[in-house]
Write a protein that holds these residues in place. Structure first.
Motif, PDB file in Angstrom:
ATOM      1  N   ASP A 295       0.826  -1.210   0.000  1.00 40.59           N
ATOM      2  CA  ASP A 295       0.000   0.000   0.000  1.00 40.59           C
ATOM      3  C   ASP A 295       0.861   1.261   0.000  1.00 40.59           C
ATOM      4  N   ASP A 296       1.968   1.218   0.771  1.00 43.37           N
ATOM      5  CA  ASP A 296       2.875   2.366   0.793  1.00 43.37           C
ATOM      6  C   ASP A 296       3.503   2.580  -0.582  1.00 43.37           C
ATOM      7  N   LEU A 297       3.874   1.475  -1.232  1.00 41.41           N
ATOM      8  CA  LEU A 297       4.496   1.591  -2.545  1.00 41.41           C
ATOM      9  C   LEU A 297       3.516   2.155  -3.563  1.00 41.41           C
ATOM     10  N   LEU A 298       2.284   1.691  -3.535  1.00 39.90           N
ATOM     11  CA  LEU A 298       1.288   2.199  -4.477  1.00 39.90           C
ATOM     12  C   LEU A 298       0.984   3.673  -4.213  1.00 39.90           C
ATOM     13  N   THR A 299       0.968   4.070  -2.935  1.00 44.18           N
ATOM     14  CA  THR A 299       0.779   5.481  -2.603  1.00 44.18           C
ATOM     15  C   THR A 299       1.900   6.323  -3.204  1.00 44.18           C
ATOM     16  N   LEU A 300       3.111   5.819  -3.095  1.00 41.15           N
ATOM     17  CA  LEU A 300       4.250   6.523  -3.655  1.00 41.15           C
ATOM     18  C   LEU A 300       4.131   6.640  -5.170  1.00 41.15           C
ATOM     19  N   LEU A 301       3.789   5.536  -5.805  1.00 40.88           N
ATOM     20  CA  LEU A 301       3.758   5.518  -7.264  1.00 40.88           C
ATOM     21  C   LEU A 301       2.608   6.341  -7.844  1.00 40.88           C
ATOM     22  N   ARG A 302       1.539   6.524  -7.069  1.00 40.13           N
ATOM     23  CA  ARG A 302       0.420   7.341  -7.562  1.00 40.13           C
ATOM     24  C   ARG A 302       0.848   8.790  -7.790  1.00 40.13           C
ATOM     25  N   GLY A 450      22.821   8.401  -6.788  1.00 36.06           N
ATOM     26  CA  GLY A 450      21.685   7.499  -6.618  1.00 36.06           C
ATOM     27  C   GLY A 450      21.751   6.855  -5.253  1.00 36.06           C
ATOM     28  N   ILE A 451      20.589   6.510  -4.701  1.00 33.08           N
ATOM     29  CA  ILE A 451      20.561   5.909  -3.367  1.00 33.08           C
ATOM     30  C   ILE A 451      19.312   5.059  -3.208  1.00 33.08           C
ATOM     31  N   ASP A 452      19.436   3.955  -2.478  1.00 36.86           N
ATOM     32  CA  ASP A 452      18.280   3.136  -2.112  1.00 36.86           C
ATOM     33  C   ASP A 452      17.522   3.870  -1.015  1.00 36.86           C
ATOM     34  N   VAL A 453      16.283   4.246  -1.280  1.00 34.86           N
ATOM     35  CA  VAL A 453      15.550   5.082  -0.323  1.00 34.86           C
ATOM     36  C   VAL A 453      14.618   4.291   0.587  1.00 34.86           C
ATOM     37  N   MET A 454      14.167   3.117   0.141  1.00 35.51           N
ATOM     38  CA  MET A 454      13.285   2.341   1.002  1.00 35.51           C
ATOM     39  C   MET A 454      13.183   0.908   0.508  1.00 35.51           C
ATOM     40  N   ARG A 455      12.767   0.039   1.397  1.00 36.09           N
ATOM     41  CA  ARG A 455      12.477  -1.351   1.051  1.00 36.09           C
ATOM     42  C   ARG A 455      11.017  -1.623   1.377  1.00 36.09           C
ATOM     43  N   VAL A 456      10.393  -2.422   0.547  1.00 40.77           N
ATOM     44  CA  VAL A 456       8.958  -2.678   0.656  1.00 40.77           C
ATOM     45  C   VAL A 456       8.729  -4.186   0.685  1.00 40.77           C
ATOM     46  N   HIS A 457       7.898  -4.629   1.611  1.00 40.52           N
ATOM     47  CA  HIS A 457       7.582  -6.052   1.698  1.00 40.52           C
ATOM     48  C   HIS A 457       6.355  -6.367   0.842  1.00 40.52           C
ATOM     49  N   LEU A 458       6.525  -7.280  -0.116  1.00 42.30           N
ATOM     50  CA  LEU A 458       5.436  -7.754  -0.963  1.00 42.30           C
ATOM     51  C   LEU A 458       4.990  -9.122  -0.457  1.00 42.30           C
ATOM     52  N   ARG A 466       2.843  -7.450 -10.866  1.00 47.49           N
ATOM     53  CA  ARG A 466       1.982  -7.136 -12.008  1.00 47.49           C
ATOM     54  C   ARG A 466       1.062  -5.962 -11.698  1.00 47.49           C
ATOM     55  N   GLU A 467       0.605  -5.881 -10.442  1.00 49.47           N
ATOM     56  CA  GLU A 467      -0.215  -4.738 -10.030  1.00 49.47           C
ATOM     57  C   GLU A 467       0.587  -3.449 -10.108  1.00 49.47           C
ATOM     58  N   LEU A 468       1.820  -3.529  -9.712  1.00 53.53           N
ATOM     59  CA  LEU A 468       2.704  -2.382  -9.758  1.00 53.53           C
ATOM     60  C   LEU A 468       2.876  -1.863 -11.193  1.00 53.53           C
ATOM     61  N   VAL A 469       3.169  -2.768 -12.123  1.00 52.87           N
ATOM     62  CA  VAL A 469       3.355  -2.381 -13.521  1.00 52.87           C
ATOM     63  C   VAL A 469       2.054  -1.837 -14.102  1.00 52.87           C
TER      64      VAL A 469
END
Length: 501
Positions: A295-302, A450-458, A466-469
């Protein structure tokens, strides 16, 4: 002979990891075995050694070294590299502005010597040294009034215990665990065809057995057993061109070797351009899940709508080939550099506010680049190529990645697909933010951060991927094949077990 610096004369300031700045890196480029993936492939095809490609290898390492000092607050450097690596000691072997800049960086703890077992940076090494580099190192130490050096512990017994556990044992454990790595993921990370996968599996078993039986399963022994020609010195780089998957084994094992020190001091590994990413080690298998979820990742990508980022309108005439250490030292003293570092830390502190904070990092890095161009001066700039900074946001999971590239024509670059056999399995996705040049072919010579900013648990990797894409395509980004444009820029890779710990 230069006077030795040590605890007795009061000039050495002993520090440990908690004394380091928040964005401290260890640069892999200073490893005497580092070579880009492209150049390694050329060496194997043409049966070349390091001597044959020394000029190009040194140019690549030099650019990465300067990039690390510009992009991070502090750089921890293994003491041996100061006097055994000409990429470093070329700055202080002769008098002049480079030596002055190097001395200042030592005194201001921008460059932090790492002492393995010795307690004195001028202690005579137990290994071979470059005579010219060693003399210059002793000389420059004599000119520094105060020097901060780091060890894992300044109690010798504790330091030995930590060195064995956090560095040597970790490296050996990685060799022992190679057969347990997911071959499908590695196939994408290492860009292997289907026929190479069973060969890689057999090679992993051989390495595992060797690491079990060897009295000392170190990298030098590994190179002699699996990579270099018999009876040759691994430092010469005479690789077995006919042996299977030499390049792939080398990249993977070098990656672990070069991440043990940043892990041990709680810093970041700065992975150079055109080098294997940290995610190839599949560390998430033994770490607890991060706090962020799908959910956090999708919020970010929106928030990643087309034209969400404002980009520089005119290219800058600047590249790393025309930059020297004293230029970088002057740039670090500017308000623009301090603002860039603060912006990077703010992005790490709140990655979910991705667009606003990412835009700040971009603006401040471009401002820093402009300031650096002014420091370098018009005379040198005439020989430099144009740098067109763009933003690349990458999500990587299970050997596959999707990048959103903002360069005036926003698009998605997709590499790989989560395998069907792991569709329902949990996995960790890494979100990476980068300011890079539009022309990926010149990444080695260009500015970029460049830097790794966060990790997300799927929870269900395949479905979530596929939802992400799908969500990105719904946002209006056209999808292109990213195989030719794989993200290979230098990156500050964070340890995969550091979130919330």
């Amino acid at each position: 002979m230069a006077q030795k610096i040590g605890e007795l004369d009061g000039r050495l300031v002993p520090i440990v990891n908690r004394d380091l700045a928040p964005i401290t890196v260890v640069a892999q480029c200073l490893d005497n075995q580092w070579v880009t993936q492209d150049l390694l492939g050329q060496m194997l095809r043409r049966r070349q050694s390091y001597r044959d490609i020394e000029r190009r290898r040194r140019q690549d390492a030099r650019a990465e070294y300067l990039r690390s000092i510009l992009n991070a607050e502090q750089v921890v450097v293994n003491r041996a590299y100061f006097f055994n690596n000409p990429v470093v000691y070329q700055d202080f072997i002769d008098s002049g502005p480079q030596r002055d800049a190097f001395r200042t960086m030592l005194a201001e703890s921008v460059l932090v010597p790492f002492l393995l077992r010795e307690r004195d940076p001028a202690a005579a090494p137990r290994f071979g040294v470059d005579a010219a580099g060693w003399r210059a190192w002793l000389s420059v130490l004599d000119e520094v009034d105060e020097l901060r050096c780091i060890r894992l512990s300044w109690d010798d017994a504790e330091n030995e215990r930590l060195t064995q556990r956090l560095m040597f044992a970790e490296f050996r454990r990685f060799l022992l665990q190679l057969p347990a790595l997911d071959l499908g993921e590695l196939q994408r990370d290492l860009r292997l065809d289907d026929e190479a996968v069973p060969v890689l599996k057999r090679r992993f078993r051989d390495v595992n057995q060797w690491a079990l039986d060897a009295d000392q399963a170190d990298r030098d022994g590994f190179y002699r057993e699996f990579l270099v020609e018999p009876e040759t010195n691994p430092a010469d780089g005479k690789f077995r061109a006919e042996a299977p998957l030499v390049a792939e084994l080398k990249q993977l094992v070098d990656l672990r070797y070069n991440t043990t020190l940043p892990d041990a001091v709680d810093g970041y590994a700065l992975i150079p351009t055109d080098s294997l990413r940290r995610t190839a080690m599949q560390e998430y298998r033994r770490e607890r899940p991060p706090e962020q979820g799908m959910d956090d990742l999708l919020t970010l990508l929106r928030t990643l709508r087309p034209y969400a980022f404002d980009l520089a309108q005119l290219p800058l005439r600047i590249d790393l080939t025309g930059v020297d250490l004293h230029h970088v030292q002057q740039a670090r003293a500017t308000d623009e550099w301090r603002a860039y570092v603060d912006g990077l830390q703010e992005l790490l502190d709140d990655p979910l506010d991705f667009v606003a904070r990412g835009q700040v990092v971009y603006n401040r890095y471009v401002a820093l680049a402009r300031r650096l161009a002014g420091i370098v001066g018009e005379r040198r700039l005439e020989r430099m190529q144009a740098w067109e900074p763009v933003i690349r946001v990458t999500v990587e999971v299970l050997g596959s990645s999707v990048s959103v590239v903002f360069d005036g024509d926003p698009r998605i670059e997709l590499i790989g697909e989560v395998a069907t056999e792991v569709v329902a399995r949990g996995a960790t996705a890494v979100v990476r933010f980068a300011v890079v040049g539009r022309d990926q072919r010149r990444a080695e010579a260009e500015l970029g951060t460049g830097i790794d900013v966060m990790r997300v648990h799927l929870l269900r990797a395949g479905e979530d991927w596929r939802e992400l894409v799908r969500r990105l395509r719904e946002a209006g980004f056209p999808l292109v094949d990213g195989a030719a444009g794989r993200d290979s820029n230098a990156n500050i890779d964070r340890p995969q077990g550091d979130d919330g710990e």
